[in-house]
Every structure is written in structure tokens, then in C-alpha cells.
Write a protein that holds these residues in place. Structure first.
Motif, mmCIF file in Angstrom:
data_model
loop_
_atom_site.group_PDB
_atom_site.id
_atom_site.type_symbol
_atom_site.label_atom_id
_atom_site.label_comp_id
_atom_site.label_asym_id
_atom_site.label_seq_id
_atom_site.Cartn_x
_atom_site.Cartn_y
_atom_site.Cartn_z
ATOM 1 N N ASN A 1 0.831 -1.200 0.000
ATOM 2 C CA ASN A 1 0.000 0.000 0.000
ATOM 3 C C ASN A 1 0.863 1.246 0.000
ATOM 4 O O ASN A 1 1.889 1.309 0.648
ATOM 5 N N ALA A 2 0.418 2.271 -0.729
ATOM 6 C CA ALA A 2 1.183 3.506 -0.791
ATOM 7 C C ALA A 2 0.991 4.330 0.476
ATOM 8 O O ALA A 2 1.850 5.120 0.812
ATOM 9 N N GLY A 3 -0.136 4.173 1.176
ATOM 10 C CA GLY A 3 -0.379 4.976 2.363
ATOM 11 C C GLY A 3 -0.954 6.317 1.981
ATOM 12 O O GLY A 3 -1.945 6.410 1.281
ATOM 13 N N VAL A 4 -0.293 7.391 2.440
ATOM 14 C CA VAL A 4 -0.721 8.753 2.130
ATOM 15 C C VAL A 4 0.304 9.366 1.185
ATOM 16 O O VAL A 4 1.487 9.424 1.527
ATOM 17 N N THR A 5 -0.163 9.809 0.040
ATOM 18 C CA THR A 5 0.713 10.371 -0.974
ATOM 19 C C THR A 5 0.440 11.851 -1.143
ATOM 20 O O THR A 5 -0.698 12.257 -1.380
ATOM 21 N N GLN A 6 1.494 12.644 -1.004
ATOM 22 C CA GLN A 6 1.377 14.096 -1.169
ATOM 23 C C GLN A 6 2.194 14.538 -2.376
ATOM 24 O O GLN A 6 3.327 14.097 -2.571
ATOM 25 N N THR A 7 1.601 15.428 -3.142
ATOM 26 C CA THR A 7 2.328 16.057 -4.237
ATOM 27 C C THR A 7 1.970 17.533 -4.305
ATOM 28 O O THR A 7 0.831 17.915 -3.979
ATOM 29 N N PRO A 8 2.919 18.398 -4.704
ATOM 30 C CA PRO A 8 4.336 18.105 -4.942
ATOM 31 C C PRO A 8 5.103 18.001 -3.637
ATOM 32 O O PRO A 8 4.563 18.252 -2.571
ATOM 33 N N LYS A 9 6.363 17.657 -3.707
ATOM 34 C CA LYS A 9 7.204 17.613 -2.509
ATOM 35 C C LYS A 9 7.776 18.990 -2.187
ATOM 36 O O LYS A 9 8.017 19.318 -1.029
ATOM 37 N N PHE A 10 8.025 19.761 -3.200
ATOM 38 C CA PHE A 10 8.569 21.110 -3.026
ATOM 39 C C PHE A 10 7.866 22.057 -3.997
ATOM 40 O O PHE A 10 7.498 21.654 -5.101
ATOM 41 N N ARG A 11 7.709 23.308 -3.571
ATOM 42 C CA ARG A 11 7.125 24.301 -4.473
ATOM 43 C C ARG A 11 7.515 25.684 -3.995
ATOM 44 O O ARG A 11 7.519 25.960 -2.788
ATOM 45 N N ILE A 12 7.831 26.542 -4.970
ATOM 46 C CA ILE A 12 8.056 27.955 -4.677
ATOM 47 C C ILE A 12 6.962 28.748 -5.370
ATOM 48 O O ILE A 12 6.751 28.597 -6.580
ATOM 49 N N LEU A 13 6.275 29.564 -4.625
ATOM 50 C CA LEU A 13 5.195 30.391 -5.157
ATOM 51 C C LEU A 13 5.547 31.862 -5.008
ATOM 52 O O LEU A 13 6.231 32.250 -4.044
ATOM 53 N N LYS A 14 5.050 32.655 -5.911
ATOM 54 C CA LYS A 14 5.178 34.100 -5.742
ATOM 55 C C LYS A 14 3.960 34.618 -4.975
ATOM 56 O O LYS A 14 2.868 34.023 -5.028
ATOM 57 N N ILE A 15 4.135 35.698 -4.284
ATOM 58 C CA ILE A 15 3.035 36.308 -3.534
ATOM 59 C C ILE A 15 1.854 36.541 -4.473
ATOM 60 O O ILE A 15 2.007 37.076 -5.575
ATOM 61 N N GLY A 16 0.679 36.128 -4.024
ATOM 62 C CA GLY A 16 -0.537 36.327 -4.804
ATOM 63 C C GLY A 16 -0.904 35.170 -5.711
ATOM 64 O O GLY A 16 -2.041 35.111 -6.199
ATOM 65 N N GLN A 17 0.026 34.247 -5.936
ATOM 66 C CA GLN A 17 -0.295 33.075 -6.759
ATOM 67 C C GLN A 17 -1.150 32.097 -5.960
ATOM 68 O O GLN A 17 -1.226 32.174 -4.724
ATOM 69 N N SER A 18 -1.746 31.178 -6.691
ATOM 70 C CA SER A 18 -2.566 30.147 -6.060
ATOM 71 C C SER A 18 -2.014 28.783 -6.426
ATOM 72 O O SER A 18 -1.319 28.627 -7.440
ATOM 73 N N MET A 19 -2.326 27.802 -5.594
ATOM 74 C CA MET A 19 -1.933 26.435 -5.924
ATOM 75 C C MET A 19 -2.764 25.458 -5.100
ATOM 76 O O MET A 19 -3.390 25.843 -4.095
ATOM 77 N N THR A 20 -2.728 24.212 -5.535
ATOM 78 C CA THR A 20 -3.413 23.142 -4.810
ATOM 79 C C THR A 20 -2.398 22.090 -4.406
ATOM 80 O O THR A 20 -1.639 21.592 -5.244
ATOM 81 N N LEU A 21 -2.378 21.759 -3.132
ATOM 82 C CA LEU A 21 -1.563 20.656 -2.624
ATOM 83 C C LEU A 21 -2.441 19.400 -2.667
ATOM 84 O O LEU A 21 -3.546 19.392 -2.122
ATOM 85 N N GLN A 22 -1.908 18.384 -3.294
ATOM 86 C CA GLN A 22 -2.686 17.163 -3.453
ATOM 87 C C GLN A 22 -2.373 16.168 -2.337
ATOM 88 O O GLN A 22 -1.240 16.075 -1.858
ATOM 89 N N CYS A 23 -3.405 15.444 -1.922
ATOM 90 C CA CYS A 23 -3.249 14.399 -0.917
ATOM 91 C C CYS A 23 -4.183 13.255 -1.265
ATOM 92 O O CYS A 23 -5.391 13.487 -1.479
ATOM 93 N N ALA A 24 -3.648 12.046 -1.305
ATOM 94 C CA ALA A 24 -4.456 10.873 -1.592
ATOM 95 C C ALA A 24 -4.037 9.739 -0.667
ATOM 96 O O ALA A 24 -2.856 9.563 -0.387
ATOM 97 N N GLN A 25 -5.042 8.986 -0.188
ATOM 98 C CA GLN A 25 -4.744 7.811 0.642
ATOM 99 C C GLN A 25 -5.507 6.609 0.092
ATOM 100 O O GLN A 25 -6.612 6.750 -0.433
ATOM 101 N N ASP A 26 -4.896 5.447 0.252
ATOM 102 C CA ASP A 26 -5.493 4.220 -0.304
ATOM 103 C C ASP A 26 -5.831 3.207 0.792
ATOM 104 O O ASP A 26 -5.868 2.009 0.542
ATOM 105 N N MET A 27 -6.048 3.698 2.002
ATOM 106 C CA MET A 27 -6.305 2.814 3.131
ATOM 107 C C MET A 27 -7.786 2.818 3.528
ATOM 108 O O MET A 27 -8.155 2.254 4.560
#
Lengths: 114, 117
Positions: A1-27
Motif C-alpha cells: 500500500n502507498a499509504g498517504v501520498t502528497q504532491t508536490p514535494k517542493f514548491r516555490i510560489l510568488k506572492i498572490g499566486q494560487s496552488m493546490t496541494l494534493q493528498c491521496a490515501q489508499d487505506m
């Protein structure tokens, strides 16, 4: 089982930008959580979910949003990134009603806002 | 409100020394769970132990032992004969009973343990 998977591992954002941190679990865990860990500090709860379609705020929810459309996925959305959101973000899951082995944590996403 | 205090922010020992990491907690619940997690330099969080509030027996697992004392609201962690590989940040955490709010963990600020060869 993969457990809990997070992506990305690293990210640099500029002020005002948006992003989504992904999280998936298979348990097939019902409970999922997002924590942030600031340098030299403990973890603080941002949002949590007790099942698909149900989410609620934790201790530090401002500047974030979440959704839980499926049992497996619990993405964290940052709108209008600010330097104060520079942190390491951990997603975690647990079996409903039990914490025999604590949470299962993902490996974390290190986010820097510049 | 729940609170976990780890007063020792950083501890440095020489290999083979014994070391105790302190954890003091506050809660109004009579039923709760206490945890210790290890965060090695690689950054992941590793579960070490869970203890419920009704079980005050001390626990030993190899070189690790835990002393739970309800009277002083403490859940201390001792590493016997420390090794370099024990170098990490250790977190104590407290969980309220399962409710609609989920099993949320309240973490202490962590103790950074450095074991020198």
C-alpha cells in the motif's frame, strides 16, 4: 500500500499566486487532516474531514480551502499566497474512531512563498 | 482547550547516554490518547507509541520507554543508551476522544535531540 501520498514535494510560489496541494490515501480511512509545520515549531491543524463531503476548520484555516469529493482525496487550496504561508504541509489520515497507530502521515510538501 | 508542552526545545547528549524527553499536557477530557512521534532529518513523521488515559502502565520497547503519570499530567519518553540514529525532533501529541470533530491531534512544539558520537 502507498499509504498517504502528497504532491508536490517542493514548491516555490510568488506572492498572490494560487496552488493546490494534493493528498491521496489508499487505506479507506474516513478521517483526513491537513497540518502545517512552521520552522522549529509543532504541527497546527488547518482543516480536517470526517468523510466524503464533510470538511471543517481547524486551528489555522485562514487563507486555505479544502474539498473532499471522494474518500481517497483531500486537496488543500491556497488562494493568494502570502509569505506567512511558507511552511511544510503534512496531510494525514486515520481510521474512524480509532488511533491505534496514530495518524498515517504523508511525506510533506515544503512550500516557500516569495 | 487542549495543550501540550515540551519545555525542552533542544537536548544534546553523547552516544550511550540515557536521555528523557518531557511532555506535559492539559485537557478537560477524562478519556484521551497520548502519542509520541519521531521526525528524523529526512522530515517524515514516524509513529512511536499511543497510550490511552485509562492505562497508566509504563511501556518499554527496546531502548525506548514511556512513563505516563496522570497525577502530574505527564507522558515522558526515555531513550536508554542513545545512538546517533536517535537524532531527530520528537513530538508529543494529545487527542480528544472520537467525536464528530474527528480524532484531532494537538502537538507540542517538539524537542530536538542531538546524539553525538
Amino acid at each position: 500500500n502507498a499509504g498517504v501520498t502528497q504532491t508536490p514535494k517542493f514548491r516555490i510560489l510568488k506572492i498572490g499566486q494560487s496552488m493546490t496541494l494534493q493528498c491521496a490515501q489508499d487505506m479507506n480511512h474516513n478521517y483526513m487532516y491537513w497540518y502545517r509545520q512552521d520552522p522549529g515549531m509543532g504541527l497546527k491543524l488547518i482543516y480536517y474531514s470526517v468523510g466524503a463531503g464533510i470538511t471543517d476548520k481547524g486551528e489555522v484555516p485562514n487563507g486555505y480551502n479544502v474539498s473532499r469529493s471522494t474518500t481517497e482525496d483531500f486537496p488543500l487550496r491556497l488562494e493568494l499566497a502570502a509569505p506567512s504561508q511558507t511552511s511544510v504541509y503534512f496531510c494525514a489520515s486515520s481510521y474512524e474512531g480509532h488511533l491505534r497507530e496514530g495518524y498515517t502521515f504523508g511525506s510533506g510538501t515544503r512550500l516557500t512563498v516569495v | 482547550a487542549q495543550k501540550v508542552t515540551q519545555a525542552q526545545t533542544e537536548i544534546s547528549v553523547v552516544e550511550k547516554e540515557d536521555v528523557t524527553l518531557d511532555c506535559v499536557y492539559e485537557t478537560r477530557d477524562t478519556t484521551y490518547y497520548l502519542f509520541w512521534y519521531k521526525q528524523p532529518p529526512s522530515g517524515e513523521l514516524v509513529f512511536l507509541i499511543r497510550r490511552n488515559s485509562f492505562d497508566e502502565q509504563n511501556e518499554i520497547s527496546g531502548r525506548y520507554s514511556w512513563n505516563f503519570q496522570k497525577s502530574t499530567s505527564s507522558f515522558n519518553f526515555t531513550i536508554t543508551a542513545s545512538q546517533v540514529v536517535d537524532s531527530a525532533v520528537y513530538f508529543c501529541a494529545l487527542s480528544e476522544p472520537p467525536r464528530n470533530a474527528g480524532n484531532m491531534l494537538t502537538f507540542g512544539g517538539g524537542t530536538r535531540l542531538m546524539v553525538k558520537p
